[in-house]
Design an enzyme around this catalytic site. Structure first.
Site, mmCIF file in Angstrom:
data_model
loop_
_atom_site.group_PDB
_atom_site.id
_atom_site.type_symbol
_atom_site.label_atom_id
_atom_site.label_comp_id
_atom_site.label_asym_id
_atom_site.label_seq_id
_atom_site.Cartn_x
_atom_site.Cartn_y
_atom_site.Cartn_z
ATOM 1 N N ASP A 1 0.866 -1.132 0.036
ATOM 2 C CA ASP A 1 0.055 -0.038 -0.048
ATOM 3 C C ASP A 1 0.894 1.422 0.021
ATOM 4 O O ASP A 1 1.977 1.166 0.322
ATOM 5 C CB ASP A 1 -0.764 0.050 1.125
ATOM 6 N N ASP B 1 -0.071 5.379 0.763
ATOM 7 C CA ASP B 1 -0.690 6.137 1.793
ATOM 8 C C ASP B 1 -0.829 5.547 3.457
ATOM 9 O O ASP B 1 -1.266 4.607 3.511
ATOM 10 C CB ASP B 1 -1.733 7.129 1.479
#
Length: 227
Positions: A11, A13
């Site tokens: 991932d 953010d």
């Protein structure tokens, strides 16, 4: 016998970069332009990882589709403006992120990828700003998939690389990342420095506190049977 290729998906953010301040500022700009009160910071951050249309609907379910579309467009515009004005400062890499990525990239049996709720434009700009163009062999973004926790991003990354589920890991900071990993039949590693509480990572195979611990888990993960 040669070592099989393995795929590690990150991932972005809250996992690789700390974009909290920019996300909140862009949300405030979008809601302000629409004449609406901005939801509390805690509510905003709890939805990070979802695609923007799904996130906006979750934040203000009482609003009509036209207003939701306006919020999405306003957020994208504000985020773009902040990125243009601040450069890498808008989403700095977490301490330890770059060194771990560099070390993993040098391992011939590992492939690195991204599975993010960001748009392609946003991800490409971030990767360019941090000089990560060669790092990721597969980039899965919100433009091309249902929102997390649907497994489409992981399924597509695996199809692109030819790596089976047992040789794939998903690393992220939110419940959506870990639920997506479970839905795709791959192991999830949750990180605690991001935007969801540790309690939200209960479906993770491992939960780590910093990049040093993450490196240790990755170094030993496939040395024992995790099936």
């Amino acid at each position: 016998m040669s070592t099989p290729l393995r795929l590690i998906l990150f991932d972005v953010d809250g996992t690789l970069v700390d974009s909290q301040a920019t996300i909140v500022a862009a949300m405030r700009a979008a809601f302000g332009a629409a004449g609406l009160e901005t939801p509390a910071r805690s509510k905003l951050m709890s939805g990070v990882g979802l695609s923007l249309p799904v996130l906006m609907k979750a934040l203000v379910p009482e609003q009509d589709e036209r207003t939701l579309d306006r919020l999405v467009a306003g957020y994208k515009e504000a985020y773009h403006d902040i990125r243009q004005s601040q450069g890498t400062a808008h989403s700095p890499l977490y301490p330890g992120a770059r060194s771990l990525l560099d070390a993993l990239f040098e391992m011939p049996d590992l492939l690195l990828g991204v599975a993010t709720g960001k748009s392609k434009r946003g991800l490409d700009a971030l990767i360019e700003a941090h000089g990560l163009e060669r790092m990721f062999v597969t980039r899965q973004v919100a433009d091309h998939h249902p929102s997390k926790p649907h497994p489409s991003m992981i399924d597509t990354a695996r199809a692109e690389t030819g790596v089976p589920a047992g040789d794939t890991l998903m690393i992220g900071d939110t419940s959506f990342d870990m639920q997506m990993a479970s839905a795709a039949g791959v192991a999830g590693i949750g990180v605690t420095w991001g935007y969801h509480d540790r309690s939200a990572l209960d479906s993770a195979r491992y939960v780590v506190e910093d990049f040093a611990q993450l490196a240790s888990v990755l170094g030993s993960f496939w040395t024992v049977d995790h099936e």
